[in-house]
Design an enzyme around this catalytic site. Sequence first.
Site, short mmCIF file in Angstrom:
data_model
loop_
_atom_site.label_atom_id
_atom_site.label_comp_id
_atom_site.label_asym_id
_atom_site.label_seq_id
_atom_site.Cartn_x
_atom_site.Cartn_y
_atom_site.Cartn_z
N GLU A 281 0.82 -1.22 0.00
CA GLU A 281 0.00 0.00 0.00
C GLU A 281 0.85 1.27 0.00
O GLU A 281 0.46 2.30 0.54
CB GLU A 281 -0.96 0.00 1.20
N GLU B 299 -5.48 -8.08 -0.03
CA GLU B 299 -6.28 -7.84 1.17
C GLU B 299 -7.65 -7.37 0.73
O GLU B 299 -7.76 -6.44 -0.07
CB GLU B 299 -5.67 -6.74 2.07
#
Length: 464
Positions: free
Chosen positions: A311, A402
């Site tokens: 991320e 995720e």
Amino acid sequence: MILRVALNTLAVASVAVAQATTYQAEAATLSGVTIGASVAGFSGTGYVEGFDTASDSITFTINSTTSQLYDLKIIYNGPYGDKYTYVVLNNAGGSQVSLPATSAWVTVPAGQVLLNTGSNTIQIQNNWGWYLIDAITLSPAAKPGPHQTTTVPVNTNANSDTRALLKFLGSIYGKKTLSGQQDQASLDWVTQNVGKTPAILGLDLMDYTESRISRGAVSTDVDKAIDFAKKGGIVTFCWHWGAPVGLYDTADHRWYSGFYTDATDFNIEAALADTTNANYTLLLKDIDTIAVQLKKLQNASVPVIWRPLHEAEGGWFWWGAKGPEPAKKLWGIMYDRLTKRHGLNNLIWEWNSIKQSWYPGSETVDIVSADTYTQGDHGPISATYNNLLALTNDTKIIGAAEIGSVMDPVQLQAYQADWVYFCVWSGDYISGGSWNSLDLLKSVYSSDYVLTLDEIQGWKNSSL
């Protein structure tokens, strides 16, 4: 006080969508937003602004004479910085769409929508807000050709286990998806309550470095990975890398949140400015410490889908706080040090950001992925998937590393969103009931499209 209004001007397409068609935002059904005309360059008679609270939305009503998949694009202006919006089709299933900062009116792809015969609604929901919407366009989606992905590891010294795993992922890509679950306790919950065990176990190297061990952190995730691999499973590791120094450790920012940008004064750009400063040395020390754990996995014949610096483009983790260049530089340093200095040949290198400017290059990336969380939406996340396709020109396999809400297998196939695996985050995301109901989980895990642990046995020696 912000005055909220709801305008109910009905926007219904009077003809079926048969070619590229534009639908003006100002003619749609508006909720909590207003029509503006002060920013020049828009089409139609105006644009929609005022996305400032969670329930703000625009709803387009589209009539279609056939059931067909369409490419959706959004024409917008983003004068207030990088934002996201959320697109929902027929009140169920949608995609988060990135709206990069711009002072011009630009068009961005927003995934696909599968229109039903008859009336359909496409709703643009606020999400991060503060952007201007001019219009949307729909055009029939072209049937994709076969994937052009490679299953040759970027590390030429990758061992046979790693080569077998990447080959296996390639063999099911576009045909099946692997079920995955973050955290051993949550995986056990799935086994006990759903009646099936995920094929992939997600784990974390977070608690193996000095800045956390020195404060009492302990972990057995490496041991859990070895045990799961013995059962025929696949493991993936992320690394919530606590900054090696500079943790605030205050009541608002405790030491255990030290991977967050706002919990440390560690400056990745300054640390990488030269190779002689102390913080650069600390970065290498942490990488070397993690190498010890990865070597244990290699010695146990466990290949790892390895997802460090995850991320990054979000900026909320310190490794992405200074923009793409330091993050990409750190990725290169880590790749070289783990593969060349430490001889780690059991890693499938997974990049976990979407924007082109952040991509470190295909020579050090085996697969690409994204993390998405939208509560209650079980859609295919097609906009994100398509952006990852474009990122590497369909040369890398794509994973949903995720997720909060598990994706509906029927929609995955209908939208041709070929996520090779998904990994639901732990705790309430899987067991709380609000992100995923137990009935839904049982339905997903019973799908022929979703592979579970019992269905991948022997993957090192065969392809499904």
